[in-house]
Design an enzyme around this catalytic site. Structure first.
Site, PDB file in Angstrom:
ATOM      1  N   ASP A 134       0.953  -1.250   0.063  1.00 22.66           N
ATOM      2  CA  ASP A 134      -0.155   0.093  -0.054  1.00 22.66           C
ATOM      3  C   ASP A 134       0.725   1.157   0.149  1.00 22.66           C
ATOM      4  O   ASP A 134       0.391   2.403   0.018  1.00 22.66           O
ATOM      5  CB  ASP A 134      -0.899  -0.086   1.364  1.00 22.66           C
ATOM      6  CG  ASP A 134      -0.244  -0.167   2.743  1.00 22.66           C
ATOM      7  OD1 ASP A 134       1.173   0.006   2.553  1.00 22.66           O
ATOM      8  OD2 ASP A 134      -0.827  -0.212   3.460  1.00 22.66           O
ATOM      9  N   ARG A 192      12.727  11.748   5.387  1.00 26.84           N
ATOM     10  CA  ARG A 192      14.462  11.353   5.609  1.00 26.84           C
ATOM     11  C   ARG A 192      15.191  12.124   4.619  1.00 26.84           C
ATOM     12  O   ARG A 192      14.878  12.512   3.483  1.00 26.84           O
ATOM     13  CB  ARG A 192      14.490   9.967   5.644  1.00 26.84           C
ATOM     14  CG  ARG A 192      14.183   9.261   4.448  1.00 26.84           C
ATOM     15  CD  ARG A 192      14.353   7.579   4.641  1.00 26.84           C
ATOM     16  NE  ARG A 192      14.059   7.041   3.442  1.00 26.84           N
ATOM     17  CZ  ARG A 192      14.196   5.757   3.073  1.00 26.84           C
ATOM     18  NH1 ARG A 192      14.748   5.010   4.211  1.00 26.84           N
ATOM     19  NH2 ARG A 192      14.174   5.133   1.998  1.00 26.84           N
ATOM     20  N   ASP A 269      19.444  -3.876  -2.185  1.00 22.91           N
ATOM     21  CA  ASP A 269      18.682  -2.477  -2.325  1.00 22.91           C
ATOM     22  C   ASP A 269      18.699  -1.601  -1.238  1.00 22.91           C
ATOM     23  O   ASP A 269      18.296  -0.555  -0.957  1.00 22.91           O
ATOM     24  CB  ASP A 269      17.229  -2.912  -2.748  1.00 22.91           C
ATOM     25  CG  ASP A 269      16.816  -4.071  -1.710  1.00 22.91           C
ATOM     26  OD1 ASP A 269      17.472  -4.989  -1.676  1.00 22.91           O
ATOM     27  OD2 ASP A 269      15.424  -3.606  -1.275  1.00 22.91           O
TER      28      ASP A 269
END
Ligand code: AMP
Ligand code: MG
Length: 509
Positions: A134, A192, A269
């Site tokens: 989501d 961030r 990643d």
């Protein structure tokens, strides 16, 4: 120095100007071959509230407190061109192909007097990379990211930063332990901040696609903007740059080892090209010193990302980055030297880390045995890592009873073995350990798993005082803050031993 609003900052869009992008804006989750990014719009939060604010980060940006609408994803200011980055990655050792920013959206890059910083929202809704999820984030994981990334910064561990945490006013459903018990949780967005959120996987995806033009453009963009001292015009330049990245990675991991941090999900990643700790998920802190510990329940049987395997995983991940650059090399054999350098450099860093942690100078041959004996003793009975090293700096004689507060069962301390070791160490430092150095590298306060959980319990009940208290405490992790000792300079309480969120964490966030 005056502070200002987001709209007054100087916004850049170097990443989307200089690398290939998706023609479509937004859209459903899908494969987007050949691109580095897709333009997207963050989801509008129904009722954004600013909950946590990093004053230090805001000061750096010269930003006044506020902006919950934009920092919650509800609006953009002129100059922001929000996008989600496309990248791939090896997850737990397996190539997963396209991953990308499934729930992170970059707002833009801010030009500051001597650097450029990227602001990114985590949890602001779906992107083409959201796969089946989501794109949202819950308060629990957002508190963990905000507090830990700021704490890591003050611990002098290379890290991405946090500017803000905004609750969205929306509930988000999560099955915390993946055991068929989904429940609604409070939604939140963390903003961030980092020079960029380019990862090893950002390069890997183009090589996997066989798209070497995109690979080259991303490489040139990265080096030009973030490593201007390097040039990647030839093999020599590419090797120098890769060596730099490998060294930064080694520095980051040696700092994790120093403070007892376990990242939990060192997939490629989640490896920043800048060597910054990134993607705070099911991370944890060693409380009792246990080499094999990992907080991540998803990894509990193989323990691929356990504490003492982090340096080797760093090497494995660097090797994947090297492979991804291989198609651009004239002589691929040269890449091996980068991996050798990583290993050699990591071992140098490890040696200096141990010298500093133990207040010693000038590496001696016998130090390796001294450290091996120490780490095996630390595991013989449950011993608190943070308290042990902190108290060690204060001992006036080689007597383990001075360190008894570090032991979980004080009736069963292997006193004789410990005193043999302490005597060896005492002799090694001539009774004069470098106490100042020890206290600069052995933190007194870290974000123990149960401390974060107490902050979350409070936050979920609408009380952010523990979040604030920990945020303040962890700004000075090496300082003596005696007023906090009874509460926070202490071993893991018994209730936290098996509690979800303390000893066990999942990737659910
Ligand atoms: P992580 O394990 O957090 O590094 O995430 C791995 C991949 O899953 C990344 O591509 C994330 O963007 C994606 N992801 C994780 N959580 C969500 C979420 N709630 N919605 C969409 N994508 C997600
Ligand atoms: Mg990630």
């Amino acid at each position: 120095m005056g502070v200002t609003g987001l709209e007054k900052l100087e916004w850049l869009s170097r990443f989307i100007d200089q690398t290939p992008g998706d023609k479509q804006i937004g859209g459903k989750p899908r494969q987007v071959p050949g691109v580095c990014w897709s333009r997207v719009a963050p989801s509008i939060p129904p009722n954004p509230k600013l909950i946590l604010w990093s004053k230090e980060m805001a000061n750096k940006l010269k930003l006044e407190r506020g902006h919950e609408l934009v920092l919650g994803g509800g609006s953009v200011v002129d100059g922001m061109l929000p996008y989600a980055q496309r990248y791939g990655g090896h997850q737990f050792g397996n190539w997963a192909h396209q991953l990308g920013d499934g729930r992170a959206i970059t707002l833009g890059e801010v030009q500051l007097p001597d650097e450029v910083l990227e602001l990114q929202l985590k949890g602001a809704g779906t992107t083409p990379y959201s796969r089946f999820a989501d794109g949202k984030a819950v308060l629990r994981s957002s508190v963990r990211e905000f507090l830990c990334s700021e704490a890591m910064f003050h611990l002098n561990v290379p890290t991405t930063r946090a500017l803000s945490l905004v609750t969205t006013g929306e509930m988000v459903t999560r099955d915390v332990m993946y055991d068929g018990n989904p429940a609604p949780e409070i939604g939140a967005v963390v903003c961030r901040v980092a020079p960029s959120f380019i990862r090893f996987g950002s390069f890997q995806i183009h090589t996997a696609d066989g798209n070497y033009d995109a690979l080259r453009q991303l490489l040139e963009h990265t080096v030009k903007n973030h490593f201007p001292q390097h040039s990647v015009a030839d093999d020599n330049g590419r090797i120098n740059w890769l060596t730099h990245v490998a060294e930064q990675t080694a520095i980051m991991i040696s700092n994790w080892m120093r403070v007892g941090f376990v990242h939990g999900v060192m997939n490629t990643d989640n490896m920043s090209i800048h060597g910054l700790t990134i993607d705070y998920g099911p991370y944890g802190w060693l409380e009792n010193y246990d080499h094999d510990w990992t907080p991540n329940t998803t990894d509990s049987s193989r323990r691929r990302y356990r504490y003492d395997q982090q340096p080797q995983i760093g090497a494995w991940n660097v090797a994947r980055l090297l492979e991804s650059i291989a198609p651009l090399m004239d002589d691929v054999e040269l890449l091996y030297q980068v991996l050798e350098r990583y290993n050699q450099y990591y071992s140098e860093l490890q040696n200096s880390m141990w010298l500093e942690k133990l207040g010693m100078e000038n590496l001696q041959e016998s130090d390796e045995t001294l450290v091996d004996e120490l780490t095996s003793l630390l595991q013989q009975v449950e011993t608190d890592m943070t308290i042990f090293f902190r108290l060690l700096s204060a001992v006036e004689q080689p007597d383990i009873t001075l360190l008894k507060a570090a032991f979980y069962d004080q009736d069963n301390i292997p006193v004789t073995e410990w005193n043999v070791w302490l005597n060896k160490w005492w002799k090694r430092v001539d009774g004069l350990p470098n106490r100042d150095k020890m206290n600069e590298v052995n933190p007194k306060y870290v974000l123990r798993n149960w401390m974060a959980q107490l902050a979350i319990d409070g936050a979920e009940a609408g009380d952010y005082s523990i979040c604030e208290e920990l945020y303040q405490l962890l700004k000075q992790p090496y300082a003596e803050q005696p007023e906090f000792d009874e509460k926070w300079f202490k071993k893991r309480p018994e209730w936290a031993r098996h509690r979800v969120g303390c000893s066990m964490l999942s990737c659910s966030s």
